[in-house]
Write an enzyme that holds these catalytic residues in place. Structure first.
Site, PDB file in Angstrom:
ATOM      1  N   SER A 121       0.863  -1.126   0.167  1.00  0.00           N
ATOM      2  CA  SER A 121       0.002  -0.585  -0.263  1.00  0.00           C
ATOM      3  C   SER A 121       0.499   1.256  -0.063  1.00  0.00           C
ATOM      4  CB  SER A 121      -1.000  -0.025   1.128  1.00  0.00           C
ATOM      5  OG  SER A 121      -1.749   1.279   1.189  1.00  0.00           O
ATOM      6  N   GLU A 343     -13.734   7.419   4.302  1.00  0.00           N
ATOM      7  CA  GLU A 343     -12.621   7.718   5.172  1.00  0.00           C
ATOM      8  C   GLU A 343     -11.600   8.653   5.409  1.00  0.00           C
ATOM      9  OE1 GLU A 343      -9.625   3.677   7.121  1.00  0.00           O
ATOM     10  OE2 GLU A 343     -10.582   3.636   5.202  1.00  0.00           O
ATOM     11  N   SER A 345      -8.266   8.872   5.494  1.00  0.00           N
ATOM     12  CA  SER A 345      -6.940   8.246   4.781  1.00  0.00           C
ATOM     13  C   SER A 345      -7.444   8.223   3.220  1.00  0.00           C
ATOM     14  CB  SER A 345      -6.347   6.999   5.359  1.00  0.00           C
ATOM     15  OG  SER A 345      -7.836   5.930   5.204  1.00  0.00           O
ATOM     16  N   HIS A 347      -9.393   6.963   1.473  1.00  0.00           N
ATOM     17  CA  HIS A 347     -10.399   5.745   1.354  1.00  0.00           C
ATOM     18  C   HIS A 347     -11.791   5.904   0.955  1.00  0.00           C
ATOM     19  CE1 HIS A 347      -7.338   2.231   2.086  1.00  0.00           C
ATOM     20  NE2 HIS A 347      -6.904   3.477   2.456  1.00  0.00           N
TER      21      HIS A 347
END
Length: 498
Positions: A121, A343, A345, A347
């Site tokens: 990732s 999200e 972050s 996402h």
């Protein structure tokens, strides 16, 4: 299958023969290790045998789509994983180098019940891992990961006949076709395409061109040494670079992608870095007009605006705050039949009829372009300014060892709940609730909040604070929350702070 060993000395006969796996690499919703310090190639093969055994145990058809991100060792890791899957009697469909969402797409495109994506990732060079799932569009959550860990570390992998291998070409092209559809921009749009030399470099520029968007390139050459910065659109280093490119080029916005392309970061035309939860509110406002009464899921790190924004309320939107983590969020969106999940972050989980429910940074980029096309008189900065103002910290991560962080967090949650029960406050604001679905989200009387939770991927805690009143109050909330965190001596320095 013999049990893997937690530590084997490198540059020895055993290291090329015996499976080594550090147990902490099995995380809440995927697996990540420093390679080859914490896992070796025989260990990866043992992981593949365990994953294949878990597929048989789950009673699904023994067919899996497998891809890998663009790192110099990812192909070796994928081949070792494939070897183990084939030992377990699994038919492997190898889609080649890929983004994580391209691998998720391949499950649908190839009608494969399972997926395994070799990727670290957004982790820096030197990490590897696997994102996997058996029930599209979902990926493994804590229960499935715990079972996989037990199979692999317990030596419970079972070799079976029937394994096979097929390289499937053309999935990248089908994935791009699926993203673009028949859409073409009607307004002129110049977009800084920031890929940090990561895997998205092989996808995003072409995607934008096919949409009819003018591309301003930013580190779009594939280079797994990441010579500029680690591709992570949550890190201020990448966001600042995106902002400088926007202001220097006069672009309409910048869109940036992480190492495996499942996240998207946004900088507006004025060089303002818009955190992903605020981008989520902008998208939710636009989608609520098209789909009134929709449910949106937000993770506990996200802004309180999903619940309080007057525009969303006007369209009857329902907000649901849930556990951080791509697997948790995918599952929650799926369970509730939500239109989308957001999200902090970066996402985003866009479900039918927009997407398929998995996190795809490229899909988000397409939908932001469509949003701007539907609002031709507004810039990205206009859309940002239309939101009620709040002041939020970036995601800040103080160090805490993987072996200690959950125990440390449990004590911090108890301390914060006790403070609430005693009528306590943060920054002089009374605590009205502590949401403990994922760490502690301390809710204050004016809608401000502070969060502490454990990172699922790295040896860190995670801290975020937000105030609807002022930057000073946001800083004061962080100061008081950090004072509680500092009562735990196992917590170290922050990666970034305000």
């Amino acid at each position: 299958m013999t049990k893997p060993i937690a530590n084997v000395t490198q540059n020895t006969w055993s290291f090329l023969r015996d499976a080594m796996i550090t147990p902490t690499g099995f995380r809440e919703y995927d697996a990540r290790w420093k390679y080859p310090d914490e896992i070796n190639l025989p260990g990866i093969t043992a992981l593949g045998l365990g994953l294949g055994t878990q597929m048989h145990e789950a009673g699904i058809e023994p067919v899996i789509a497998v891809g890998n991100d663009y790192r110099d060792y990812s192909l070796s890791v994928k081949n070792a994983l494939i070897l183990g899957l084939m030992q377990a009697g699994i038919q492997v469909k190898d889609i080649g180098p890929a983004l994580s969402p391209m691998a998720y797409f391949a499950q649908f495109h190839l009608n494969a019940p399972a997926v395994a994506m070799v990727t670290a990732s957004h982790n820096p060079t030197g990490w590897t891992g696997v994102k996997m799932g058996f029930q599209r569009p979902l990926t493994h959550g804590p229960v499935e990961m715990a079972r996989l860990r037990d199979i692999v570390l317990g030596g419970e992998g079972v070799a079976r006949p029937g394994g096979g291998y097929e390289f499937v070409d053309g999935v990248r092209e089908a994935y791009l076709d699926d993203l673009v559809g028949d859409f073409k921009m009607t307004r002129k749009l110049r977009v800084v395409c920031a890929t940090g030399n990561g895997t998205a470099s092989a996808f995003a520029p072409e995607l934008f061109e096919r949409l009819g968007v003018e591309v301003v390139p930013s580190h779009n050459e594939l280079d797994y040494s990441f010579p500029n910065y680690n591709p992570n659109p949550e890190a201020m280093e990448m966001l600042h670079d995106m902002a400088a490119t926007v202001t220097g080029s006069g672009a309409d916005l910048a869109l940036g992608f992480d190492g495996d392309g499942d996240r998207c970061g946004v900088v507006d035309n004025e060089g303002e870095e818009i955190f992903a939860d605020k981008v989520g509110v902008i998208m939710a406002r636009d989608l609520a007009k098209l789909y009134p009464g929709a449910t949106f899921v937000a993770d506990v790190k996200s802004t309180g605006l999903f619940a309080s924004d007057p525009e969303l309320k006007k369209h009857g939107v329902k907000a649901d705050y849930w556990k951080t983590g791509h697997s948790h969020m995918k599952r929650r969106v799926h369970e509730l039949g939500a239109l989308a999940g957001f999200e902090k972050s970066g996402h985003y989980f866009l479900a039918e009829p927009i997407g398929r429910g998995y996190d795809c940074g490229m899909r988000v980029a397409v939908e932001i372009c469509k949003l701007l096309d539907r609002n031709p008189d507004m810039s990205m900065a206009d859309l940002r300014r239309a939101l009620p103002t709040t002041w939020a910290t970036p995601t800040m991560s103080p160090w805490c060892a993987d072996t200690e962080k959950y125990d440390v967090l449990a004590r911090l949650v108890d301390k914060l709940v006790a403070r609430k029960d005693e009528g306590g406050s943060l920054a002089g604001r009374k605590i009205v609730d502590v949401v403990t679905v994922n760490g502690a989200r301390v809710m204050l009387e004016n809608g401000a909040w502070g969060l502490v939770r454990a990172s699922s991927n790295t040896p860190n805690l995670v801290v975020v604070c937000e105030s609807p009143e002022s930057e000073d109050e946001m800083r004061a909330i962080f100061h008081d929350l950090d004072a509680v965190i500092r009562t735990e001596p196992a917590v170290g320095a922050y990666d970034q702070t305000i």
